[in-house]
Write a protein that holds these residues in place. Structure first.
Motif, short mmCIF file in Angstrom:
data_model
loop_
_atom_site.label_atom_id
_atom_site.label_comp_id
_atom_site.label_asym_id
_atom_site.label_seq_id
_atom_site.Cartn_x
_atom_site.Cartn_y
_atom_site.Cartn_z
N THR A 131 0.83 -1.21 0.00
CA THR A 131 0.00 0.00 0.00
C THR A 131 0.86 1.26 0.00
O THR A 131 0.56 2.23 -0.70
N ALA A 132 1.93 1.26 0.78
CA ALA A 132 2.82 2.42 0.81
C ALA A 132 3.41 2.68 -0.58
O ALA A 132 3.46 3.83 -1.04
N ARG A 133 3.86 1.63 -1.24
CA ARG A 133 4.41 1.80 -2.58
C ARG A 133 3.33 2.29 -3.55
O ARG A 133 3.60 3.12 -4.43
N PHE A 134 2.12 1.77 -3.40
CA PHE A 134 1.01 2.20 -4.27
C PHE A 134 0.77 3.69 -4.11
O PHE A 134 0.63 4.42 -5.11
N LEU A 135 0.72 4.18 -2.88
CA LEU A 135 0.45 5.60 -2.64
C LEU A 135 1.57 6.48 -3.18
O LEU A 135 1.32 7.55 -3.76
N VAL A 136 2.81 6.03 -3.02
CA VAL A 136 3.94 6.80 -3.55
C VAL A 136 3.89 6.82 -5.07
O VAL A 136 4.12 7.86 -5.70
N ASP A 137 3.53 5.68 -5.68
CA ASP A 137 3.41 5.63 -7.14
C ASP A 137 2.32 6.56 -7.66
O ASP A 137 2.38 7.03 -8.80
N LYS A 138 1.33 6.83 -6.82
CA LYS A 138 0.25 7.74 -7.21
C LYS A 138 0.60 9.20 -6.96
O LYS A 138 -0.25 10.08 -7.15
N GLY A 139 1.82 9.47 -6.54
CA GLY A 139 2.27 10.85 -6.41
C GLY A 139 2.48 11.33 -5.00
O GLY A 139 2.91 12.47 -4.79
N ALA A 140 2.17 10.51 -3.99
CA ALA A 140 2.32 10.95 -2.61
C ALA A 140 3.80 10.98 -2.21
O ALA A 140 4.55 10.06 -2.53
N ASP A 141 4.18 12.03 -1.50
CA ASP A 141 5.52 12.05 -0.92
C ASP A 141 5.45 12.15 0.61
O ASP A 141 6.47 12.07 1.29
N THR A 142 4.23 12.34 1.16
CA THR A 142 4.03 12.39 2.60
C THR A 142 2.82 11.53 2.95
O THR A 142 1.72 11.79 2.45
N ILE A 143 3.03 10.53 3.80
CA ILE A 143 1.96 9.60 4.18
C ILE A 143 1.71 9.73 5.67
O ILE A 143 2.63 9.58 6.48
N LEU A 144 0.46 10.00 6.03
CA LEU A 144 0.08 10.11 7.43
C LEU A 144 -0.15 8.71 7.99
O LEU A 144 -0.96 7.94 7.46
N LEU A 145 0.56 8.38 9.08
CA LEU A 145 0.54 7.03 9.62
C LEU A 145 0.16 7.04 11.09
O LEU A 145 0.32 8.04 11.79
N ARG A 146 -0.35 5.90 11.55
CA ARG A 146 -0.57 5.74 12.98
C ARG A 146 0.72 5.27 13.64
O ARG A 146 1.62 4.73 12.98
N GLU A 147 0.81 5.44 14.94
CA GLU A 147 2.08 5.23 15.64
C GLU A 147 2.53 3.78 15.61
O GLU A 147 3.73 3.50 15.69
N SER A 148 1.60 2.84 15.49
CA SER A 148 2.01 1.43 15.49
C SER A 148 2.84 1.08 14.27
O SER A 148 3.56 0.08 14.27
N VAL A 149 2.73 1.87 13.20
CA VAL A 149 3.55 1.61 12.01
C VAL A 149 5.00 2.02 12.25
O VAL A 149 5.93 1.35 11.81
N LEU A 150 5.17 3.13 12.97
CA LEU A 150 6.51 3.62 13.29
C LEU A 150 6.60 3.83 14.80
O LEU A 150 6.63 4.97 15.29
N PRO A 151 6.62 2.75 15.57
CA PRO A 151 6.63 2.88 17.03
C PRO A 151 7.93 3.49 17.53
O PRO A 151 8.99 3.36 16.90
N SER A 152 7.84 4.16 18.67
CA SER A 152 9.03 4.75 19.26
C SER A 152 9.80 3.70 20.05
O SER A 152 9.23 2.73 20.55
N ASP A 153 11.09 3.89 20.11
CA ASP A 153 11.95 3.00 20.88
C ASP A 153 12.08 3.55 22.30
O ASP A 153 12.67 4.61 22.51
N PRO A 154 11.49 2.86 23.29
CA PRO A 154 11.51 3.42 24.65
C PRO A 154 12.90 3.54 25.25
O PRO A 154 13.10 4.24 26.24
N TRP A 155 13.89 2.85 24.66
CA TRP A 155 15.23 2.85 25.25
C TRP A 155 16.17 3.80 24.54
O TRP A 155 17.34 3.91 24.90
N SER A 156 15.66 4.50 23.51
CA SER A 156 16.58 5.30 22.71
C SER A 156 16.95 6.61 23.39
O SER A 156 18.02 7.16 23.16
#
Length: 714
Positions: free
Chosen positions: A346-371
């Motif tokens: 899906t991410a590749r599909f959206l980029v192929d359709k011209g998107a360069d910024t994709i709004l995501l929920r946090e579970s897709v890019l979770p934070s590292d609690p130890w960083s």
């Protein structure tokens, strides 16, 4: 981290995932009285907190909490008191804040100012209260968020009810770097129509009236902090259709035919819908618009199910609809998959359709609690855009979405949600007060806030000293490589679908088959039911599928009715009084589109009645009819049936039912009589001499016999 994706080769093989919407945050907690005590609150309206001022507290402020107390018991209550309970120690993390809001932590133990009810409170009685006190009297510590509770107790000190909330505190001597906050403001909804002209409910008409849900969101978003408007083009299309004439409302969805079948109410043009569209055009012109594909379809499920055509059509129709309805184009570079869920395909599909910024929920890019990093919301994704730059993933703050998930109109709901919003943003700023930080606030897609909350959060973004409202593109411009952000991932998950079982999968497959057949007879590559199908595939049905079955039922019927609008009209029996003749076959196209069909004609008995050559393929204009003259030849008298059907260019019948045309041959005609007469004359000519000779011989024998009996004979 390796990217993963589950591919499915067909709809029947789709793996369907049921997604459960997170529960709304609980702000009001009612304590249960001790065993044997007859007194107890029966609902969350026993005690309310309707107003807290100021939102940003410093040591010199006087704090005011206004609200109401009701006796929801069946007995009178004496000596009821309202008192403040607070902690002089701030919360240490956003996790602690969420636990307290949801009732997973006890209420504070320090008692503050009190208010006494006026006399005895009879059952059903309600009184207004006000707690006023100086912030300096609480001896609070440093910058941060302090949990507080407003508690109602009876004469014995037993708790009747308690309301939890927060006190953001910013001392004058603390210098905080404001957190940049970018708003994504939703104008979203579930689909309201099945086919193009049939509304499933009248809820959309209620949402666009002045003060309705969509009206409040539009009005609030056009003032205050900058916002990026997140719009479902399908919603714009629904409102636009509602504003016109000729639509209908499904009143009774009964499936059986006849008088108990579906019933409809004709709708007039909705003036409020037109006014809302006019306001939207004025408000959104020149603004940043993030448009989902049409009806916000479940792109991940479509791609996984091999329905790439539907996914492509969703993007194309979405952009087209925004331009047609608003007279203004959406930003093609912004994309928002349903609920921020996305898989790699899906991410590749959206980029192929011209998107360069994709709004995501946090579970897709979770934070590292130890960083130990600040977990910025914008990171670079491993997909290259048309410009050769990496795509950007912008993460919506999950706890802000939860804090805003209040679909209530009361002042109390708005006040508590607004206070939690302030507390959440203070906690973000307090994590690293000297660092530049950003956060993206995204309310739920079907957000239904009170007007105080909708306008309050945007005003707070401008007024609170620890916030600095910016555009979403400003946050995206600060994207960093994942390894530099303290975020994990991307952790792509498979998308879900509203389809809840194998029966519905089969129905969708059958519907796609019916639509393919119907579209195959249209001349100009029309696809009139594409929007209806996308509405059926909307991700909104994940959260509420109560109307999805009705939409499916009605769409199936509409496709069948449209297909039957191209048909052979029954005619009178054909009468043939000669060996040859013709059958006039009338074909009607009641559709508003040109069609190309092939007529097939077969004789029930080709030895008795043969069909000659005729024009098989014909193009029929919108609302037109044409007659095909089919030549016939007969060999014997009698009744024979012609079997008629219409096919698409590939030879597939467009209707499961054939049409029959009777043909009656009543006589052979003049030519046949001449032939028969000639044959009879020839036969007579051949047989007459023989008959004469035979007569003569017979006559001679009779004469001789008579002569032999006369006297004198032998």
């Amino acid at each position: 981290m390796a990217l993963t994706n589950s591919h499915v080769t067909g709809i029947r093989g789709m793996r369907l995932f049921a997604l459960i919407v997170a529960a709304l945050s609980a702000f009001v907690v009612v304590a249960t009285p001790a065993a044997g005590d007859p007194v107890g609150a029966t609902d969350g309206e026993t005690l309310t907190v309707d107003e807290i001022t100021p939102q940003a507290v410093d040591p010199d402020d006087e704090i005011t909490l206004n609200g109401s107390l009701a006796n929801t018991t069946d007995e009178a209550l004496d000596e009821v008191r309202i008192r403040l309970r607070y902690s002089s120690t701030p919360l240490q993390s956003r996790e602690e804040l969420a636990d307290f809001a949801e009732g997973d932590r006890g209420i504070p133990q320090v008692f503050g100012p009190e208010w006494d009810a006026d006399g005895s409170m009879e059952p059903g009685a309600r009184q207004q209260y006000s707690l006023r006190f100086d912030a300096d009297d609480l001896t609070l510590g440093g910058f941060g968020v302090y949990p507080i509770a407003v508690e109602a107790v009876d004469a014995a000190g037993q708790q009747l009810a308690a309301v939890r909330t927060f006190l953001p505190y910013l001392p004058d001597d603390v210098d905080v770097e404001p957190t940049q906050i970018a708003w994504v403001w939703p104008l979203m909804d579930r689909p309201h129509r099945a086919d193009a002209d049939t509304f499933l409910t009248d809820s959309l008409a209620q949402d666009v009236i002045p003060g309705g849900r969509l009206s409040r969101l539009l009005t609030a978003g056009e003032q205050g902090a900058p916002v990026t408007w997140a719009i479902d083009p399908g919603l714009l299309d629904d409102v636009d259709r509602l504003s016109g004439e000729g639509s209908q409302l499904l009143v009774d969805a009964a499936e059986s035919p006849g008088p108990t079948g579906p019933s409809f109410e004709e709708l007039e043009a909705d003036t409020n819908a037109q006014l809302w569209l006019d306001q939207a055009r004025d408000t959104l012109e020149g603004e940043s618009i993030l448009a989902t594909p049409y009806a916000n379809p479940d792109i991940s499920a479509l791609l996984a199910g091999g329905m790439d055509t539907d996914a492509d059509a969703g993007v194309t129709l979405g952009r087209q609809t925004v331009g047609e309805v608003l007279n203004y184009d959406a930003d093609r570079e912004l994309a928002w998959p349903p609920n921020g869920h996305v898989d790699e395909e899906t991410a590749r599909f959206l980029v192929d359709k011209g998107a360069d910024t994709i709004l995501l929920r946090e579970s897709v890019l979770p934070s590292d609690p130890w960083s130990g990093a600040t977990h910025p919301p914008a990171v670079e994704l491993p997909f290259e855009t048309d410009e050769g730059e990496p795509a950007v993933g912008v993460v919506a703050d999950a706890q802000l979405t939860s804090a805003l998930s209040v679909n209530g109109q009361s002042r109390a709901d708005s006040a508590l949600a607004l206070q939690r919003f302030s507390a959440e943003t203070v906690m973000i700023a307090a994590e690293q007060p000297d660092a530049e930080q950003s956060v993206v606030a995204v309310p739920p897609t079907q957000w239904d806030p009170g007007p105080e909350l909708a306008t309050g959060v945007l005003e707070a973004s401008q007024d609170l000293p620890w916030l600095d409202p910016v555009d979403l593109t400003d946050v995206a411009d600060g994207a960093q490589p994942i390894e530099d952000t303290g975020r994990q991932g991307p952790e792509y998950g498979a998308g879900g679908s509203w389809i809840g079982g194998e029966d519905n999968v089969e129905r969708m497959e059958e519907l796609h088959g019916s639509l393919r057949l119907f579209n195959s007879i249209l001349v100009d590559d029309e696809d009139p039911f594409r929007r209806s199908v996308l509405r059926l595939e909307s991700a909104a049905w994940r959260e509420d599928d109560s109307e999805a079955a009705q939409a499916m039922d009605r769409t199936e019927v509409a496709v069948e009715e449209a297909t039957n609008d191209v048909r052979i009209l029954p005619g009178e029996p054909v009468m043939m009084a000669s060996k040859t003749g013709e059958a006039p076959i009338l074909v009607a196209n009641d559709l508003p589109y040109s069609v190309s069909v092939t007529l097939s004609v077969f004789s029930e008995n080709s030895e008795r009645l043969a069909v000659g050559d005729y024009t098989e393929t014909m193009e029929i204009g919108p609302g037109s009819r044409t007659t095909v003259h089919v030549p016939l030849s007969a060999t014997v008298n009698g009744r024979t049936l012609l079997h008629l059907n219409l096919h698409n260019p590939d030879g597939e019948p467009i209707s499961a039912q054939e049409t029959t045309q009777p043909v009656n041959v009543t006589g052979l005609g003049t030519s046949a009589l001449l032939v028969s007469g000639a044959a009879a004359a020839l036969l007579l000519a051949l047989m007459l001499p023989r008959a004469i000779r035979k007569w003569r011989r017979t006559r001679t024998r009779k004469v001789e016999h008579v002569s032999s009996k006369e006297p004198g004979g032998d």
